[in-house]
Design an enzyme around this catalytic site. Structure first.
Site, PDB file in Angstrom:
ATOM      1  N   CYS A 203      -4.797  -1.974  -1.235  1.00 40.72           N
ATOM      2  CA  CYS A 203      -5.124  -0.590  -1.577  1.00 40.72           C
ATOM      3  C   CYS A 203      -6.136  -0.619  -2.706  1.00 40.72           C
ATOM      4  O   CYS A 203      -5.858  -1.202  -3.770  1.00 40.72           O
ATOM      5  CB  CYS A 203      -3.857   0.158  -2.010  1.00 40.72           C
ATOM      6  SG  CYS A 203      -4.159   1.833  -2.634  1.00 40.72           S
ATOM      7  N   ASN A 204      -7.292  -0.017  -2.485  1.00 47.84           N
ATOM      8  CA  ASN A 204      -8.313  -0.006  -3.521  1.00 47.84           C
ATOM      9  C   ASN A 204      -7.861   0.758  -4.757  1.00 47.84           C
ATOM     10  O   ASN A 204      -8.076   0.317  -5.891  1.00 47.84           O
ATOM     11  CB  ASN A 204      -9.609   0.602  -2.978  1.00 47.84           C
ATOM     12  CG  ASN A 204     -10.223  -0.228  -1.882  1.00 47.84           C
ATOM     13  OD1 ASN A 204      -9.903  -0.049  -0.712  1.00 47.84           O
ATOM     14  ND2 ASN A 204     -11.095  -1.147  -2.241  1.00 47.84           N
ATOM     15  N   THR A 205      -7.223   1.912  -4.556  1.00 46.23           N
ATOM     16  CA  THR A 205      -6.810   2.745  -5.687  1.00 46.23           C
ATOM     17  C   THR A 205      -5.771   2.027  -6.535  1.00 46.23           C
ATOM     18  O   THR A 205      -5.859   2.020  -7.773  1.00 46.23           O
ATOM     19  CB  THR A 205      -6.251   4.087  -5.179  1.00 46.23           C
ATOM     20  OG1 THR A 205      -7.246   4.746  -4.401  1.00 46.23           O
ATOM     21  CG2 THR A 205      -5.863   4.983  -6.335  1.00 46.23           C
TER      22      THR A 205
ATOM     23  N   ASP B  17       0.881  -1.167   0.000  1.00 48.37           N
ATOM     24  CA  ASP B  17       0.000   0.000   0.000  1.00 48.37           C
ATOM     25  C   ASP B  17       0.916   1.214   0.000  1.00 48.37           C
ATOM     26  O   ASP B  17       2.129   1.090   0.246  1.00 48.37           O
ATOM     27  CB  ASP B  17      -0.909  -0.010   1.227  1.00 48.37           C
ATOM     28  CG  ASP B  17      -1.929   1.124   1.253  1.00 48.37           C
ATOM     29  OD1 ASP B  17      -2.219   1.688   0.178  1.00 48.37           O
ATOM     30  OD2 ASP B  17      -2.432   1.472   2.335  1.00 48.37           O
ATOM     31  N   SER B  18       0.341   2.397  -0.207  1.00 48.80           N
ATOM     32  CA  SER B  18       1.150   3.599  -0.104  1.00 48.80           C
ATOM     33  C   SER B  18       1.543   3.873   1.341  1.00 48.80           C
ATOM     34  O   SER B  18       2.619   4.399   1.619  1.00 48.80           O
ATOM     35  CB  SER B  18       0.399   4.801  -0.677  1.00 48.80           C
ATOM     36  OG  SER B  18      -0.797   5.018   0.051  1.00 48.80           O
TER      37      SER B  18
ATOM     38  N   CYS C 120     -12.248   1.907   1.145  1.00 52.22           N
ATOM     39  CA  CYS C 120     -10.821   2.275   1.205  1.00 52.22           C
ATOM     40  C   CYS C 120     -10.236   1.513   2.374  1.00 52.22           C
ATOM     41  O   CYS C 120     -10.835   1.483   3.463  1.00 52.22           O
ATOM     42  CB  CYS C 120     -10.660   3.781   1.395  1.00 52.22           C
ATOM     43  SG  CYS C 120      -8.955   4.312   1.747  1.00 52.22           S
ATOM     44  N   THR C 121      -9.086   0.889   2.173  1.00 54.52           N
ATOM     45  CA  THR C 121      -8.525   0.052   3.235  1.00 54.52           C
ATOM     46  C   THR C 121      -8.229   0.843   4.506  1.00 54.52           C
ATOM     47  O   THR C 121      -8.301   0.300   5.607  1.00 54.52           O
ATOM     48  CB  THR C 121      -7.246  -0.650   2.746  1.00 54.52           C
ATOM     49  OG1 THR C 121      -6.323   0.326   2.229  1.00 54.52           O
ATOM     50  CG2 THR C 121      -7.575  -1.653   1.646  1.00 54.52           C
ATOM     51  N   HIS C 122      -7.922   2.123   4.374  1.00 56.65           N
ATOM     52  CA  HIS C 122      -7.678   2.936   5.562  1.00 56.65           C
ATOM     53  C   HIS C 122      -8.910   3.003   6.466  1.00 56.65           C
ATOM     54  O   HIS C 122      -8.789   3.075   7.697  1.00 56.65           O
ATOM     55  CB  HIS C 122      -7.284   4.367   5.163  1.00 56.65           C
ATOM     56  CG  HIS C 122      -5.852   4.527   4.763  1.00 56.65           C
ATOM     57  ND1 HIS C 122      -5.383   4.129   3.532  1.00 56.65           N
ATOM     58  CD2 HIS C 122      -4.789   5.063   5.421  1.00 56.65           C
ATOM     59  CE1 HIS C 122      -4.087   4.411   3.451  1.00 56.65           C
ATOM     60  NE2 HIS C 122      -3.701   4.969   4.579  1.00 56.65           N
TER      61      HIS C 122
ATOM     62  N   GLY D 128      -3.449   8.504  -4.246  1.00 56.03           N
ATOM     63  CA  GLY D 128      -4.725   8.901  -4.816  1.00 56.03           C
ATOM     64  C   GLY D 128      -4.657  10.032  -5.835  1.00 56.03           C
ATOM     65  O   GLY D 128      -5.265   9.937  -6.907  1.00 56.03           O
TER      66      GLY D 128
END
Length: 263
Positions: free
Chosen positions: A70-72, A7-8, A177-179, A40
């Protein structure tokens, strides 16, 4: 067994904790990109380049599978990542849980980043899996950034703003969103006030992608195994530590309890 997640930032904590709970013996590699976050606002091509670098860093540690937590990144980069790494390393993307949310036929709210809300990708999932179901797309500006910083005040403000856009008669909430899964309790509290305590069903992706990763490598959940799995943290390709913000969440504390370095 070794499973990598990317992920970022710290959005991967929820899926990492899910893998840890399901397979306490699994070694985990957490690969993120503090030098390039947030992803994003980047163009799809730029984001894919960053994601490839993060995935390649994880791949040097020879994991049996890679979860794109990460969805994005899953939206824009999954085909490129799979072309690069598969079949040697199965790549598991993260898709908003619209299908299970719509299955009950209730009224669905999808909380997602502004970039994802209304995107052709998300609209395509709604057409495919939620045709005939009442769906409200709820943009959540600033929420992922607030979660990343573990800024409680900013999280509270962003959650309140998104809750105000959520219909009071909603029955199912997709955390797109995973966050957001790291602050599910705050979201639940805000929506409980708006829906007058109605019982809502929340749909995240952490456990489903963890189960899928195990399935792809021919393993099954065995949560009662001894805790023997190690943890490696990669920060823009460099071996490092979990950011201190990770300790603001139960998922981060779970990983730290199993020997994760923190800086």
């Amino acid at each position: 067994m070794k499973i990598a997640l990317m992920d970022s930032g710290i959005g991967l904590l929820a899926a990492a904790a899910a893998v840890r709970r399901l397979r306490p013996d699994a070694d985990l590699v957490l690969s993120n990109d503090p030098d390039g976050m947030p992803w994003g606002p980047r163009t799809p091509a730029d984001l894919t380049g960053r994601a490839l670098d993060v995935a390649r860093a994880a791949a040097t540690h020879r994991p049996e599978a890679l979860i794109v937590a990460c969805n994005t990144a899953s939206v824009h980069s999954l085909p490129t990542l799979r072309a690069e790494l598969e079949p040697g390393i199965p790549v598991i993307g993260t898709v908003p849980a619209i299908k299970p949310a719509a299955a009950a036929g209730g009224r669905v709210a999808i909380w997602a980043t502004p970039a994802t809300t209304g995107s052709p990708y998300q609209r395509g999932l709604i057409r495919e899996f939620a045709s005939g179901v009442h769906v409200t797309e709820v943009p959540c500006p600033g929420l992922a950034d607030a979660v990343e910083a573990a800024d409680d005040d900013a999280v509270t403000a962003a959650v309140a703003a998104a809750a105000a856009l959520t219909p009071a008669d909603v029955t199912d909430v997709v955390l797109g969103c995973t966050h957001y899964e790291l602050v599910e309790s705050a979201i639940r509290a805000a929506l409980a006030a708006r829906t007058q305590g109605a019982e809502l069903v929340f749909h995240g992706s952490a456990e489903p992608v963890a189960v899928q990763a195990l399935r792809r490598i021919g393993a099954r959940p065995e949560p009662t195994l001894p805790v023997t799995g190690g943890l490696t943290v990669l920060r823009s390709g460099r071996v490092g530590t979990l950011p201190a913000a990770a300790l603001g969440y139960a998922e981060g504390r779970l990983l730290v309890g199993h020997g994760a370095p923190v800086g």
